[in-house]
Scaffold this active site. Structure first.
Site, PDB file in Angstrom:
ATOM      1  N   HIS A 199      -2.456   6.822   4.734  1.00  0.00           N
ATOM      2  CA  HIS A 199      -1.342   5.881   4.902  1.00  0.00           C
ATOM      3  C   HIS A 199      -0.037   6.348   4.250  1.00  0.00           C
ATOM      4  CE1 HIS A 199      -0.312   1.346   5.561  1.00  0.00           C
ATOM      5  NE2 HIS A 199       0.144   2.140   6.508  1.00  0.00           N
ATOM      6  N   CYS A 213       0.774  -1.234   0.000  1.00  0.00           N
ATOM      7  CA  CYS A 213       0.000   0.000   0.000  1.00  0.00           C
ATOM      8  C   CYS A 213       0.813   1.296   0.000  1.00  0.00           C
ATOM      9  CB  CYS A 213      -0.909  -0.049   1.200  1.00  0.00           C
ATOM     10  SG  CYS A 213      -1.605   1.490   1.610  1.00  0.00           S
TER      11      CYS A 213
END
Ligand SMILES: *[C@@H]1O[C@H](CO)[C@@H](O)[C@H](O)[C@H]1NC(C)=O
Ligand SMILES: *[C@@H]1O[C@H](CO)[C@@H](O)[C@H](O)[C@H]1NC(C)=O
Ligand SMILES: *[C@@H]1O[C@H](CO)[C@@H](O)[C@H](O)[C@H]1NC(C)=O
Length: 403
Positions: A134, A78
């Site tokens: 993130h 990610c």
């Protein structure tokens, strides 16, 4: 399933394309850019790849109405993948290649890096982030609204629970991770995350003042596993019951998550149409990296026929589904040229007409320029002939009996 809803979306998209497709039309205004990102979604967990277990009506309709980027590559995790999208650079050149940001770690994407919302902001866009970030949260300067997003509604770490919105992290780094801009948002706790993000995106689109173009990034939690190890894949029981024919209980929950994600795609497209923006929008749907079938946060997803899974360098970790829709692009076609997620930044620049101001060299390649060299596609009448059509993908879009 509500088939009439699904059919109406397909018909509306097709009708729009039929009326407005004009390949050489000179664009006088900058296009809205809507990025819808799935998290950890399996390559084979969309029905347009031939999967018969999990119907993804709206994603399929988008694929049928747009361009499938059939050789779309990402880093296998990610944080690296998202940093490549945001900067147009390879993660190893900006120190983002190694792993994801664990909740209690004090690092993030360097604030000196110029990122997508800043490019769009300078080009006159309103910039919105809904869902996952993130890319760093240990200091405010690393967070979305300090980095040129006009608004942010979502979570800063890698994963939260779908209902209580607590994150996953070692020791004391676990807690509620849900924010509106810089403020903790406790008002929406217990509401299903996919619904919250969809409602926010729809509301932002419907209330958008069209005197400026919109850049909206909708980074879904789905179909990533939730953060709580006692109920990692919690879903709404009424949705779960639609998938009673799937024997594996984990995959059954996964299917319900994907169903909700697919519904979200349809609702966002409807909202664009309702505010008369669809015709002026580029929509990208893609998944950040290959899915984790087994192991940590494994969801019994499928990357078939690709080998490997998330966090591996095999295609199962690095090749994902990606679709671009714009009424200026050929509909229902496939491009097989290799495209890296860092290419999206310069490609979106050209497709939207934003005219980004590039401060430094980036790694991404404008894939519409490659079209002019005979490699790809372009909205300006230099279309490469599609190498195949949707009909040839595993029996085609109409594979699912519901169609
Ligand atoms: C969690 O806390 C314990 C006790 O303070 C410590 O030994 C351990 O290293 C911590 N784990 C992590 C991953 O920070
Ligand atoms: C939209 O923005 C323009 C320019 O700022 C402004 O003149 C107009 O009143 C706004 N429209 C609405 C409905 O707010
Ligand atoms: C699947 O969802 C149900 C609620 O609909 C939940 O009770 C169950 O724990 C979930 N399974 C997993 C593996 O999270």
């Amino acid at each position: 399933m509500d088939f009439s809803y699904v059919l109406s979306i397909i018909l509306k998209i097709l009708a729009f394309i039929g009326f407005y497709q004009s390949e050489n039309e000179l664009r006088t205004r900058k296009k809205n850019v809507i990025i819808i990102m799935a998290d950890d979604m399996g390559y084979n967990d969309v029905s347009f790849r031939g999967n018969t277990e999990i119907p993804t009506y709206n994603i399929d309709a988008l694929a049928f109405s747009g361009v499938v980027l059939n050789n779309f590559k990402t880093p296998p995790m990610c944080t690296p993948s998202r940093s490549a999208l945001m900067t147009g650079k390879y993660p190893h050149k900006i120190g983002m290649h190694d792993f994801v940001i664990v909740s209690n770690e004090p690092w993030g994407l360097d604030p000196k890096e110029k990122i997508l919302p800043q490019y769009f902001k300078e080009a006159g866009y309103v910039t919105r982030l809904v869902g996952k970030w993130h890319l760093g949260h240990f200091q405010q300067q690393y967070t979305p609204t300090k980095r040129h997003f006009d608004s942010f509604f979502g979570y800063l770490t890698g994963v939260i629970d779908y209902f209580d919105h607590t994150n996953f992290g070692p020791n004391s780094s676990t807690g509620l991770d849900f924010r509106r801009n810089l403020e903790i948002d406790k008002t929406s706790t217990t509401k299903y995350a996919t619904d919250l993000f969809t409602e926010e995106a729809v509301q932002l689109i419907k209330s958008h003042n069209k005197s400026k173009p919109l850049y909206l990034q909708l980074n879904h939690l789905a179909p990533h596993s939730g953060s709580r190890l006692d109920r990692p894949m919690d879903v709404k029981p009424e949705i779960l019951s639609k998938f009673s024919y799937i024997e594996d209980p984990v995959r059954r929950n996964l299917s319900a998550m994907i169903y909700e994600l697919d519904k979200s795609v349809g609702e966002v497209i409807h909202a664009l149409k309702d505010n008369d923006m669809l015709d002026d929008s580029i929509i990208i749907f893609y998944n950040d990296n290959g899915c984790p079938t087994y192991g940590h946060f494994g969801t019994h997803c499928s990357n078939y026929p690709l080998r490997g899974q998330k966090a591996t360098a095999f295609e199962g970790g690095t090749r994902t589904n990606a679709i671009i829709y714009s009424n200026e692009l050929p509909k229902g076609s496939i491009r097989n040229q290799m495209i890296h997620v860092s290419d999206l930044l310069p490609t979106l620049d050209t497709l939207s007409g934003a005219s980004f101001k590039y401060p430094t060299k980036i790694d991404g390649i404008d894939q519409t320029t490659r079209a002019a060299q005979g490699g790809g596609w372009s909205p300006y009448g230099i279309h490469m002939k599609a190498t195949s059509t949707m009909w040839e993908v595993n029996g085609g879009l109409f594979f699912h009996p519901s169609y």
